[in-house]
Design a protein around this motif. Structure first.
Motif, PDB file in Angstrom:
ATOM      1  N   LYS A   1      -7.464   5.798   1.697  1.00  0.00           N
ATOM      2  CA  LYS A   1      -6.728   4.634   1.197  1.00  0.00           C
ATOM      3  C   LYS A   1      -7.676   3.845   0.288  1.00  0.00           C
TER       4      LYS A   1
ATOM      5  N   THR B   1       1.939   2.244  -5.334  1.00  0.00           N
ATOM      6  CA  THR B   1       2.484   3.602  -5.270  1.00  0.00           C
ATOM      7  C   THR B   1       2.674   4.082  -6.708  1.00  0.00           C
TER       8      THR B   1
ATOM      9  N   ARG C   1       3.527   7.588  -9.027  1.00  0.00           N
ATOM     10  CA  ARG C   1       3.960   8.987  -8.951  1.00  0.00           C
ATOM     11  C   ARG C   1       4.431   9.464 -10.317  1.00  0.00           C
TER      12      ARG C   1
ATOM     13  N   PRO D   1       3.720  12.618  -5.859  1.00  0.00           N
ATOM     14  CA  PRO D   1       3.052  11.315  -5.758  1.00  0.00           C
ATOM     15  C   PRO D   1       1.552  11.454  -6.003  1.00  0.00           C
TER      16      PRO D   1
ATOM     17  N   GLU E   1       0.269   6.812  -2.719  1.00  0.00           N
ATOM     18  CA  GLU E   1       1.404   6.323  -1.934  1.00  0.00           C
ATOM     19  C   GLU E   1       0.895   5.265  -0.974  1.00  0.00           C
ATOM     20  N   LYS E   2       1.382   4.083  -1.153  1.00  0.00           N
ATOM     21  CA  LYS E   2       0.933   2.932  -0.343  1.00  0.00           C
ATOM     22  C   LYS E   2      -0.600   2.853  -0.293  1.00  0.00           C
TER      23      LYS E   2
ATOM     24  N   LYS F   1      -2.760  10.833  -2.756  1.00  0.00           N
ATOM     25  CA  LYS F   1      -1.971  11.939  -2.205  1.00  0.00           C
ATOM     26  C   LYS F   1      -2.220  13.263  -2.903  1.00  0.00           C
TER      27      LYS F   1
ATOM     28  N   GLU G   1       5.545   2.077  -8.841  1.00  0.00           N
ATOM     29  CA  GLU G   1       6.633   1.424  -8.106  1.00  0.00           C
ATOM     30  C   GLU G   1       6.482  -0.086  -8.209  1.00  0.00           C
TER      31      GLU G   1
END
Lengths: 451, 566
Positions: free
Chosen positions: A271, A278, A280, A304, A307-308, A312, A340
Motif C-alpha cells: 500500500k 484507485t 486503472r 487495475p 486499488e485503494k 495491483k 477514480e
C-alpha cells in the motif's frame, strides 16, 4: 478522409506479400489531423492535414530493421521493403527481440469514431471560436485558443496473420485568456471529446476569462507547504508523472520507485498511496473509447494498477515477461486511464479549506529524481489563495517541488473524474479521466514570476 | 736421572690425556667502516678545489691515515663495524643499498658532508608528491627551490613526465639567498605509477644543473569515494546535491530517501549503516529523528566521517544539536548573493550565535551561511543556503566540498607497503586492516600483526616488473597503493644537508664538513675502545709435545743402555 478496415487490410496484405523476410510487421496510421487556432480575438490558423503512413518492420532471426513510407504505390513499397530487408541483414542481433505476436487476439469492439467528431469541420470549429471570442470581448480579455481534431486510423498486421484495426475521432478545446495589460491570465479546456457538440465553448471561455480578470495584482505569499486544490488539468499532469513507475523491468532492476529492498524485488502488493487512490486502465470505457489494441498488438484488457492505494499490477513487456517466466501485460499503464474520482466539487473543496491554494495549471514540469518521483514545476494561468472557505484573491505563482508518491498519500478530497489530457501537449492520445484533487502539504518552494 | 726423564715423559703423556684448558686475554682494534655515498651531485665543485668526489676521497684517506692506530678502517659497510662514517652529500639509500643487510641500529653512524654552497646556483632543496591519488584528482607537487646569487634573475620550474612538460611556474629572485616554494599541479592521465621530474632552470647560466632536477613517483588508482545522500523527507536541495555528486566520477553514490509515508527508496549500495560511507549528505535534516541524529553523531565522532547538512527550511527538530547555532535568522534577498565561489542563494538561514568551533566557509564571513566544525575524528558542515538549487552553477562547489570532506575521512580500509620503492627480489611487507590483499591479480593472505586489527604479510618482488599495485578490500571499500622499483625516484625529496644531519643524529652520530674532519677524527680517537678479547687455549693440543716426549723417552732409553740396564 477515413480508412475502412478493408482498405487498410488490402494495403497491409500487399506489403506482407511483397516482403521476403523471415517475419514482417506492418503498422498503418492515417487520417485527418486538423486544428483551428485563434488569438487576440481572431482566427490565426485553420489547418487540415490528411496523411497516411506505413511502418514496415522485417525480421531475420534476431535481426530487425524498420522503415516507413507515405507512398503506397507498388514501386515505392517495393523499394522500401528491399531497403529495409537489406538493412536488417546488416544489423547486429538484438537479444531482446521478440517475434511478432501470433493471432488470434480477441480485441474488444470499441466504437470510437462517432459522426459528430468525424464531421467536426472548420465551420463547426469556427462557431466555437465565435462563441469564445464573444465572451472574451464581453469580459475585456484576450483569448488564445486551440481546437484540434483527430480522425485517425491505426492498424497493425503481421506475417503470422494478425490484423488489428482501430479508428477514432475526437476533438479538444483549450483556451488561455489574458487581460490586455498582461497581468492576469486564466486557462480552461477539455480534451479527447468524442462528441464535440457537447463542448461548451462559452462556458469554458467564461471560466478562463474570469480567472484572467481575477488573477490580476496577485499577492506574493511565503513559500512553504500548502493545501492545494488541483483542478483536473494540473491533477492530470501530476498523475502522469507517476505512470512510468509501473514498468516491471525498471522495478526489478532496481531503477524505479517501485523497486523493492533487494534487487529483483518490487513493491507490488504494497500500500503505497492513500486509501482513496484507485487508478486503472479501463479498455472500452464509454467516455474514453480508446484503442483496444495493446503493446505489440496484444488484445488489451482492463486491469487495475492501484486499488485503494495498493499496487495491483506491474507492466511486463513481452521480453521481460519471458525472461522472468511471467505472462506479458496486454495493457500499457497509460491506456484508457481512469483515476477514480469522488463526489466533492471544486466549489465544495474550497468551502472546506481553511487555508490553501486553487491551482489552475502546471507547466514546465521536470523530473528531479526518478527514484523518489520528485518533480519540479510551476503554477500558471490562475493561482488563488483560499482562506476560511473562500477565495480571497490571486496569489503570485509558485515553483513547486513535490513527488506524486507523497501527494497521492495526502489526498483529502476528490471531484468527479472528467476528460483531461495528461500530456504536455494536447494533440496525441493521452486523455484520461481525472478528478480534481485536494492535496495537503504540497511543497511550494519559491515565488515564480510567471503570470 | 733416568727417573727424571721418565717422569717428564709421563707428565707429558698424562697432560695429553687430561687436556687442560686455560684462558688467554688480548686486545684488538675496533672496525670503522667508511663509505662514500655515490650520488650524481658528487661531480659538483667542492670548496678548496676539485670536485665533491675528490673531497670525499680525501676525507676517507684522512680517516684512514689518522685513525689507523685506533681503528681498523675498512671501505664499505661491514656488519661487525663498531662505528660507521658515510661521506657524501646525501643520505645513503639504506633500503636499497648494501646497508639494508646491516643492523644499522647498533653502531653510531657519522656523516662527513662534502656539500657546499655554490656562489651562483639554483638547487632543488626539497620536493614532495602525494604517494597515492585517484585518477580524478589533481596532485599538488611541491618543490622548494633555493637561489643563490641570482637576485633579479628568473627561475622557471617545470614538471615533466616522459620528457613532456606538463606544468610550469616562474619566479624572479628578490634577494641573493632565497627559497621559492613552487606548486605544480599534475593531472594523471591513467591509472598506475607515474614518474615525474621537476626541473628548475635559471635565466642566468649556472655552473652545473645536476642539483636542479629530482624525480618523484605518484601512484594513481581508480578507487572512488563513497557518498550517501540521506533524505528523511524529499528535498530539492538534497536532490540537487545528489545530482551534482552523481555526475562526478570521483564518487560512488548511494541514496536513501523517505519517498512517502512508510515508503523508502534506495539506490546504489544497500544501507546497512553510515560507517561504510566517507561522506553522508543529509537533505531535509529537519525531518531527522532523534535516533537518526544520534547515529550521525556516532558516525562523525567514531568513524571519523563527514556529514553535510543541507537545509531547505528553517532549522528545527532534533538535528539542531548538530547545527552551528540553536537559533537562526531568516534572510530573504531580492537578488541572489554569492555564498562561496560558484554558489549563490537568495533564501538564507544564518546562525545568529554560532557555537564554539564552527568556522564559516563563506566568502562573506559576516553572513556565515555555510559553516563547518571538526567533531571528534570527523567533521560537520551546515548549509543554510536554502534555495541554492535555483542557481545551477553551484554543482561544482558541492562536488569540490564533498571531495574535500571525503579526503579528510579516514579510509574504512587501508593498505601500506614497506618499502614503497623496492629492488628486484626484495621482500615487501604489506600491512592492512583487511585480512586479504591482492598483488596485482594474485591474492595473498595477511595474518594478524602486532597491533589489534592489523594484518601483515610479505611477498617477494617479482622479476621483470617495474611496478605493482597492492589492493585491499573490506566490506566493499577499496584501498590501493603501488610499489615501484625505481632507485632514481622517491615519493619525497628532503633538503639533503638537513637530511644527512638528521640521518646521522638518528643513528647516534654527528655530521661534520669535510674541511672539519679533524673534529671527527679526534672524537673517533677518543671513542675508540680496544676490545679486550679472551680465548680458551688447550696447550696439550699442540703436536710439538711429541718432540720433548720422544726426546725424554729416547734419553732415558740411552742412559739405560749405557748402564746396561734393561
Amino acid at each position: 478522409m477515413s480508412y475502412s478496415r478493408e482498405e487498410v487490410k488490402a494495403i497491409t496484405d500487399k506489403i506482407l506479400n511483397m516482403a521476403k523476410a523471415d517475419a514482417v510487421e506492418v503498422s498503418f496510421s492515417g487520417g485527418e489531423r486538423s486544428a483551428c487556432r485563434y488569438a487576440n480575438s481572431s482566427i490565426t490558423a485553420n489547418l487540415v492535414e490528411h496523411d497516411q503512413e506505413v511502418e514496415i518492420t522485417v525480421y531475420y532471426g534476431q535481426k530487425t530493421a524498420s522503415t516507413s513510407t507515405h507512398q503506397f504505390d507498388d514501386a515505392s513499397l517495393k523499394t522500401a521493403i528491399n531497403q529495409v530487408q537489406e538493412l536488417a541483414k546488416r544489423k547486429p542481433d538484438n537479444p531482446e527481440l521478440m517475434p511478432p505476436v501470433k493471432p488470434p487476439q480477441e480485441y474488444l469492439s470499441v466504437e470510437s469514431a462517432l459522426s459528430p467528431a468525424v464531421n467536426f469541420g472548420p465551420a463547426e470549429r469556427a462557431q466555437l471560436v465565435k462563441k469564445s471570442i464573444d465572451i472574451c470581448e464581453k469580459k475585456g480579455v484576450l483569448g488564445a485558443g486551440y481546437i484540434p481534431k483527430m480522425h485517425w486510423t491505426d492498424a497493425l498486421a503481421n506475417s503470422e496473420g494478425l490484423f488489428a484495426y482501430h479508428r477514432y475521432a475526437n476533438a479538444s478545446f483549450i483556451l488561455t485568456c489574458r487581460t490586455p495589460d498582461g497581468t492576469g491570465s486564466g486557462w480552461s479546456g477539455t480534451t479527447g471529446v468524442i462528441d464535440p457538440t457537447t463542448i461548451d465553448a462559452a462556458g469554458l471561455t467564461e471560466v478562463a476569462a474570469d480567472k484572467a480578470v481575477t488573477s490580476r495584482k496577485p499577492r506574493a505569499l511565503e513559500p512553504g507547504n500548502y493545501t492545494v486544490i488541483l483542478e483536473p488539468r494540473p491533477a492530470a499532469r501530476f498523475l502522469a508523472l507517476m505512470m512510468g513507475i509501473f514498468n516491471a523491468r525498471a522495478a526489478e532492476e532496481g531503477r524505479s520507485f517501485m523497486s523493492g529492498a533487494q534487487r529483483g524485488e518490487t513493491k507490488l502488493g504494497q500500500k503505497l498511496f492513500g486509501e482513496n487512490v484507485t487508478i486503472r486502465s479501463e479498455i472500452g470505457h464509454p467516455m474514453l473509447r480508446q484503442t483496444p489494441v495493446g503493446p505489440d498488438g496484444l488484445a488489451a484488457r482492463s486491469l487495475p494498477w492501484v486499488e485503494k492505494g495498493v499496487v495491483k499490477n506491474l507492466f511486463y513487456d513481452r521480453f521481460w515477461a519471458k525472461k522472468q517466466g511471467k505472462e506479458p501485460t496486454p495493457t500499457a499503464p497509460q491506456m484508457s486511464l481512469v483515476m477514480e474520482g469522488g463526489t466533492t466539487s471544486v466549489a465544495e473543496m474550497i468551502k472546506t479549506t481553511k487555508r490553501g491554494l486553487l491551482v489552475t495549471f502546471f507547466w514546465y514540469i521536470r523530473v528531479v529524481e526518478p527514484m523518489t518521483l520528485l518533480n519540479t514545476g510551476m503554477t500558471r494561468d490562475g493561482l488563488f489563495l483560499i482562506e476560511n472557505g473562500e477565495i480571497t484573491g490571486p496569489a503570485q505563482n509558485f515553483r513547486w517541488n513535490e513527488s506524486p508518491a507523497v501527494g497521492f498519500n495526502n489526498i483529502t478530497a476528490l471531484g468527479p473524474s472528467i476528460l483531461m489530457h495528461t500530456g504536455e501537449a494536447y494533440d496525441n492520445p493521452g486523455t484520461a479521466l481525472v478528478p480534481a484533487l485536494r492535496i495537503e502539504d504540497f511543497t511550494m518552494t519559491s515565488i515564480s514570476p510567471a503570470v | 736421572m733416568m727417573r727424571v726423564l721418565r717422569g717428564a715423559a709421563i707428565v707429558i703423556a698424562a697432560g695429553g690425556v687430561v687436556d687442560p684448558a686455560c684462558d688467554a686475554r688480548s686486545y684488538e682494534r675496533p672496525t670503522l667502516s667508511v663509505e662514500i655515498v655515490e650520488t650524481p651531485s658528487l661531480v659538483l665543485p667542492a670548496e678548496g678545489g676539485g670536485t665533491r668526489w675528490d673531497l670525499a676521497r680525501r676525507a676517507r684517506q684522512a680517516l684512514r691515515d689518522n685513525l689507523g692506530a685506533q681503528w681498523e678502517v675498512v671501505d664499505g659497510p661491514v656488519s661487525t663495524a663498531a662505528a660507521r662514517v658515510v661521506v657524501g652529500d646525501a643520505v645513503p639509500a639504506i633500503e636499497l643499498g648494501p646497508w639494508s643487510d646491516l643492523q644499522t641500529g647498533r653502531a653510531p653512524i657519522h656523516a662527513v658532508t662534502v656539500a657546499s654552497q655554490l656562489p651562483t646556483n639554483v638547487r632543488i632543496v626539497s620536493a614532495s608528491a602525494p604517494r597515492q591519488i585517484t585518477i580524478w584528482d589533481a596532485a599538488a607537487i611541491d618543490a622548494s627551490i633555493e637561489g643563490r646569487g641570482l637576485k633579479g634573475h628568473k627561475v622557471t620550474v617545470r614538471l615533466f613526465k616522459d620528457d613532456v612538460a606538463l606544468a610550469s611556474t616562474e619566479h624572479v629572485w628578490q634577494s641573493d639567498v632565497e627559497v621559492f616554494d613552487a606548486r605544480l599541479m599534475f593531472l594523471p592521465p591513467a591509472v598506475g605509477l607515474h614518474r615525474l621530474e621537476i626541473r628548475a632552470s635559471s635565466s642566468l647560466a649556472e655552473r652545473t644543473d645536476v642539483d636542479n632536477r629530482v624525480s618523484l613517483l605518484v601512484g594513481t588508482n581508480a578507487v572512488r569515494r563513497r557518498v550517501l545522500v540521506y533524505q528523511p523527507r524529499l528535498s530539492w536541495m538534497g536532490a540537487f546535491v545528489a545530482r551534482a555528486i552523481e555526475r562526478d566520477p570521483r564518487f560512488e553514490l548511494a541514496a536513501r530517501a523517505q519517498a512517502s509515508r512508510g515508503v523508502a527508496v534506495s539506490a546504489g549500495k544497500a544501507l546497512e549503516g553510515f560507517d561504510t560511507f566517507d561522506v553522508v549528505v543529509v537533505g531535509a535534516p529537519d525531518a531527522l529523528t532523534d535516533a537518526e541524529v544520534e547515529a550521525l553523531n556516532r558516525y562523525v565522532n567514531g568513524r571519523g566521517g563527514s556529514v553535510l547538512l543541507v537545509a531547505d527550511r528553517r532549522p528545527g527538530g532534533p538535528y539542531v544539536r548538530l547545527a552551528p547555532s540553536a537559533s537562526f535568522d531568516e534572510v530573504l534577498l531580492q537578488k541572489p548573493t554569492d555564498i562561496a565561489p560558484g554558489l549563490r542563494a537568495s533564501e538564507l538561514s544564518v546562525p545568529n550565535r554560532p557555537r564554539e568551533g564552527w568556522e564559516p566557509l563563506t566568502s562573506d564571513r559576516t553572513q556565515p551561511v555555510l559553516m563547518s566544525v571538526p567533531r571528534g575524528r570527523g567533521r560537520l558542515v551546515f548549509s543554510g543556503a536554502l534555495d541554492a538549487w535555483r542557481y545551477r552553477e553551484g554543482s561544482r562547489y558541492w562536488q569540490d566540498l564533498v571531495a574535500g570532506l571525503a579526503a579528510r575521512t579516514p579510509a574504512d580500509v587501508h593498505v601500506q607497503v614497506e618499502p614503497p620503492v623496492a629492488r628486484p627480489g626484495e621482500l615487501i611487507e604489506v600491512s592492512s586492516n583487511a585480512p586479504l590483499a591482492r598483488i596485482d591479480d594474485q591474492a595473498i593472505r595477511l595474518w594478524p600483526g602486532g597491533e589489534p586489527g592489523i594484518f601483515r604479510g610479505q611477498f617477494r618482488w617479482p622479476a621483470a616488473t617495474e611496478s605493482i599495485s597492492v589492493t585491499a578490500e573490506k566490506e566493499g571499500a577499496i584501498a590501493q597503493t603501488v610499489v615501484s622499483v625505481d632507485p632514481g625516484a622517491a615519493d619525497a625529496w628532503r633538503d639533503r644537508d638537513a637530511a644527512l644531519g638528521a640521518f646521522a643524529a638518528a643513528h647516534g652520530g654527528r655530521i661534520v664538513s669535510a674541511q672539519d674532519i679533524g673534529r671527527l677524527v679526534n672524537e673517533l680517537r677518543q671513542t675508540a675502545e680496544r676490545r679486550p678479547t679472551s680465548r680458551t687455549v688447550r696447550p696439550m693440543h699442540s703436536v710439538w709435545w711429541i718432540a720433548p716426549f720422544a726426546a725424554f723417552l729416547a734419553a732415558e732409553w740411552t742412559l739405560r743402555r749405557r748402564r746396561h740396564l734393561h
